[in-house]
Design a protein around this motif. Sequence first.
Motif: not given
Length: 190
Positions: A57-61, A66-73, A75-85, A93-96
């Motif tokens: 699924v990574r072929e288009s990234i 650069w990507v823009t999305g929303q922080v979902e979770n 933590q101290a050293n990392s965060a999951n980001v749901k990507l919208y742009y 696509k369901d990119f995180s």
Amino acid sequence: MKAKGGPVLPGDKLAVSEEFLPGKHTYEESGLIRSLAVGSVQKDGDKMEISVEPAMVRESIKVDDWVTGQVENAQANSANVKLYYVNGKPTYKDFSGMLNLRGLSGGGRGARRTTPVKSGDIVRCRVFSLLNGIIHLTIEEPDMGVVAALCSNCGTPLLKGNSTRVKCDECGNVEERKLAADFGTAPIQP
Ligand SMILES: [Zn+2]
């Protein structure tokens, strides 16, 4: 004989070492074979080898997008980001991605930033690696970082700030963030 299994995440247990040899994108630890990648399990019954085919699924990234999305979770050293742009264009696509916060969460020289991002923030990030099928993100550049956030005290959209702090006009609450250079401009530039 080759068999395909379900999706796995890095660290997932695939088999015990007595049954299979570790193949591509796997590693062996304490008698277990685990996945190094996000992907699907491949079992080769002839070679008795188990491997992981990284998700495609990574072929288009790409690295440097650069990507823009929303922080979902966050933590101290990392965060999951749901990507919208992706590069300013909407993606359906369901990119995180995984935002690396190491070095931003304090410990370095200069201003200590204890909270670079919070859950719910909209962030613009640079893709710096696609290692093991994971979209690795960074916000170290001045243009990258939080582009929109709500006050965690009263929920009002935050409007003004410098590169590390933002103040709520409504309740006066001051929050730490790693803000993008254009934070507070509307509409948001994804
Ligand atoms: Zn507030």
